[in-house]
Design a protein around this motif. Structure first.
Motif, PDB file in Angstrom:
ATOM      1  N   THR A 122       0.843  -1.187   0.000  1.00  0.00           N
ATOM      2  CA  THR A 122       0.000   0.000   0.000  1.00  0.00           C
ATOM      3  C   THR A 122       0.883   1.243   0.000  1.00  0.00           C
ATOM      4  OG1 THR A 122      -1.676  -1.217   1.232  1.00  0.00           O
ATOM      5  CG2 THR A 122      -1.878   1.176   1.207  1.00  0.00           C
ATOM      6  N   CYS A 123       0.947   1.907  -1.153  1.00  0.00           N
ATOM      7  CA  CYS A 123       1.667   3.174  -1.284  1.00  0.00           C
ATOM      8  C   CYS A 123       1.100   3.887  -2.493  1.00  0.00           C
ATOM      9  CB  CYS A 123       3.170   2.958  -1.436  1.00  0.00           C
ATOM     10  SG  CYS A 123       4.110   4.492  -1.142  1.00  0.00           S
ATOM     11  N   LEU A 124       1.486   5.137  -2.684  1.00  0.00           N
ATOM     12  CA  LEU A 124       0.918   5.887  -3.801  1.00  0.00           C
ATOM     13  C   LEU A 124       1.906   6.091  -4.943  1.00  0.00           C
ATOM     14  CD1 LEU A 124      -1.115   8.638  -1.882  1.00  0.00           C
ATOM     15  CD2 LEU A 124      -1.689   6.241  -2.331  1.00  0.00           C
ATOM     16  N   CYS A 125       3.195   5.808  -4.709  1.00  0.00           N
ATOM     17  CA  CYS A 125       4.210   6.232  -5.692  1.00  0.00           C
ATOM     18  C   CYS A 125       4.066   5.576  -7.067  1.00  0.00           C
ATOM     19  CB  CYS A 125       5.621   6.059  -5.141  1.00  0.00           C
ATOM     20  SG  CYS A 125       5.976   4.425  -4.489  1.00  0.00           S
ATOM     21  N   GLU A 126       3.498   4.371  -7.114  1.00  0.00           N
ATOM     22  CA  GLU A 126       3.294   3.763  -8.431  1.00  0.00           C
ATOM     23  C   GLU A 126       2.135   4.425  -9.184  1.00  0.00           C
ATOM     24  OE1 GLU A 126       4.079   1.042  -5.418  1.00  0.00           O
ATOM     25  OE2 GLU A 126       2.999  -0.404  -6.680  1.00  0.00           O
ATOM     26  N   HIS A 132       5.661  10.384  -6.340  1.00  0.00           N
ATOM     27  CA  HIS A 132       5.892  10.461  -4.896  1.00  0.00           C
ATOM     28  C   HIS A 132       4.893   9.599  -4.136  1.00  0.00           C
ATOM     29  CE1 HIS A 132       9.302  13.035  -4.485  1.00  0.00           C
ATOM     30  NE2 HIS A 132       8.817  13.875  -5.388  1.00  0.00           N
ATOM     31  N   CYS A 133       5.288   9.249  -2.898  1.00  0.00           N
ATOM     32  CA  CYS A 133       4.498   8.316  -2.090  1.00  0.00           C
ATOM     33  C   CYS A 133       3.293   8.977  -1.438  1.00  0.00           C
ATOM     34  CB  CYS A 133       5.377   7.705  -1.000  1.00  0.00           C
ATOM     35  SG  CYS A 133       6.843   6.887  -1.644  1.00  0.00           S
ATOM     36  N   GLY A 134       3.132  10.285  -1.648  1.00  0.00           N
ATOM     37  CA  GLY A 134       2.026  10.985  -1.002  1.00  0.00           C
ATOM     38  C   GLY A 134       1.496  12.106  -1.864  1.00  0.00           C
TER      39      GLY A 134
HETATM   40 ZN    ZN Z   1       6.030   4.775  -2.196  1.00  0.00          ZN
END
Ligand code: ZN
Ligand code: PBG
Length: 329
Positions: A122-126, A132-134
Motif C-alpha cells: 500500500t503506497c501511492l508512488c506507483e 511520490h508516495c504521497g
Molecule cells: Zn512509495
C-alpha cells in the motif's frame, strides 16, 4: 568454563555434511518465503524488467499463472505491486476498485482460493504522476495528513478485492492507525497490517523503480524514508507502528540492516519480515551472470543470514529459486 585447545576442537562438529546438518542452528523453509510480483495492464503480457533478470511485469492473466506456480512450489505468500494504466496527482489508480492490483487480487483469489496469502503493498508512488508516495503540496512537499486518507482508502479497496494482508510502505506518520481505523470501520477488523516500519531511504530500490515505473520526477524520498545512519530511530518507528496497531513489522532493505533486524528481534515479539530488495537482487544477478560469484550459493547464504538475524519472513525476488531447492518442512 568450556575447555580450551587441545581438548576443545570446534572443527569436530564440522567434519561431514551429516554432522553439520545435525548441529545447524538456522534452516530455511519454503514457509519463510514471500514472492513479490508486479501486475500490469493488458493480456498475455510477460515483460522482463531490464535491471532485474527473471522478474516480470505480468498482466492479470499471466499473474494468475505465476501465482499458481508460486503456490505449487510451496511458497505461502505473494506481495503485489501495480503498474497502472494511467497516473494522476491523486493516485486514483491506487484506491479505485478497478485498479490494477484490485483486478489482480480478484483474479488470483478466484483461481486459487486460499492456496496463497495475498499481501498488497500500500503506497501511492506507483500511481502518482510525480512518482511520490504521497499527496504533494504547492512547494513540492509531501503532505503527511492529506496522504493518510488516500492510503486508508487504498487499503480498504485492496482488502475488499481480496488482500489477506495490507502492507503500507509509504512511511507517512500515522498511516498504520489511519489504515487500522478505516479497515475496522469497513468491517475488516480481521485483516492484519504488515507495516514497513523500518524502511530506509536506500539506493538499493533503483531497479524496483524501473520495474514499477515509479521514480520520483523531482526530489527524493528522504523526507519520509529513514536515514540509513540511524539505528535507535528504527526502534522508535517499530514501537510507534505497534502502538498504532501493526500486526507484523518489516525491515527493509534486509542485507544492509541485519543489525536492526537483530535488535528488533530482541525488542518486540510480533513476527518480523525482512525485504531483500531489488538492488540486492540485481547485484547478485549481475555478478552471477558474469561468473564472478556462484549465484545459487550466494543467494542461499544471503537468505540464511537474514533468517539468522531474526526474520520470520523473507520477502525476496529469489523466492521461487530458493523454494525449488528446499524440501517441504
Ligand atoms: Zn512509495
Ligand atoms: C513503494 C515501494 C518501494 C519498494 C517497495 N515498496 C519503492 C520505494 O520506496 O522507492 C522497494 C522494493 C524494492 O526495491 O525491491 N513505496
Amino acid at each position: 568454563m568450556p575447555a580450551a585447545f587441545p581438548i576443545r576442537r570446534l572443527r569436530r562438529l564440522r567434519m561431514n555434511p551429516a554432522i553439520r546438518s545435525m548441529v545447524r542452528e538456522t534452516r530455511l523453509a519454503r514457509e519463510d518465503l514471500v514472492q513479490p510480483l508486479f501486475v500490469c495492464p493488458g493480456q498475455g503480457v510477460r515483460r522482463e524488467v531490464p535491471s532485474m533478470p527473471g522478474v516480470f511485469n505480468l498482466s492479470v492473466d499471466r499473474l494468475v499463472e505465476e501465482c499458481r506456480e508460486v503456490a505449487d512450489l510451496g511458497i505461502p505468500a505473494v506481495l503485489l505491486f501495480g503498474i497502472p494504466e494511467s497516473k494522476d496527482d491523486q493516485a486514483t489508480g491506487a484506491w479505485h476498485d478497478q485498479g490494477i492490483v484490485q483486478q489482480g487480487l480478484r483474479a488470483v483469489r478466484a483461481a486459487l482460493g486460499d492456496r496463497l496469502v495475498l499481501i498488497a503493498d500500500t503506497c501511492l508512488c506507483e500511481y502518482t504522476s510525480h512518482g511520490h508516495c504521497g499527496i504533494v503540496g504547492e512547494r513540492g512537499e509531501i503532505q503527511n495528513d492529506p496522504t493518510l486518507a488516500v492510503l486508508a482508502r487504498t487499503a480498504v479497496s485492496q482488502a475488499r478485492a481480496g488482500a489477506d494482508l495490507i502492507a503500507p510502505s509509504d512511511m507517512m506518520d500515522g498511516r498504520v492507525a489511519a489504515i487500522r481505523r478505516a479497515l475496522d470501520d469497513a468491517g475488516l477488523s480481521n485483516t492484519p497490517i504488515l507495516s514497513y516500519a523500518v524502511k530506509y531511504a536506500s539506493a538499493c530500490y533503483g531497479p524496483f523503480r524501473d520495474a514499477a515505473q515509479s521514480p520520483p520526477s523531482f526530489g527524493d524520498r528522504k523526507s519520509h524514508q529513514m536515514d540509513p545512519a540511524n539505528a535507535r530511530e528504527a526502534l522508535e518507528e517499530a514501537r510507534s507502528d505497534l502502538e498504532e496497531g501493526a500486526d507484523l513489522l518489516m525491515v527493509k532493505p534486509a542485507g544492509p540492516n541485519l543489525d536492526i533486524l537483530a535488535a528488533l528481534r530482541r525488542d518486540v515479539n510480533v513476527p518480523l519480515a525482512a525485504y531483500q530488495v531489488s538492488g540486492e537482487y540485481a547485484m547478485v544477478k549481475a555478478a552471477g551472470a558474469r561468473g564472478w560469484i556462484d549465484e545459487a550459493a550466494v543467494t542461499w547464504e544471503l537468505a540464511l543470514a537474514i533468517k539468522r538475524a531474526g526474520a520470520d519472513l523473507i520477502i525476496t525476488y529469489f523466492a521461487k529459486d530458493l523454494a525449488r531447492r528446499l524440501g517441504r518442512s
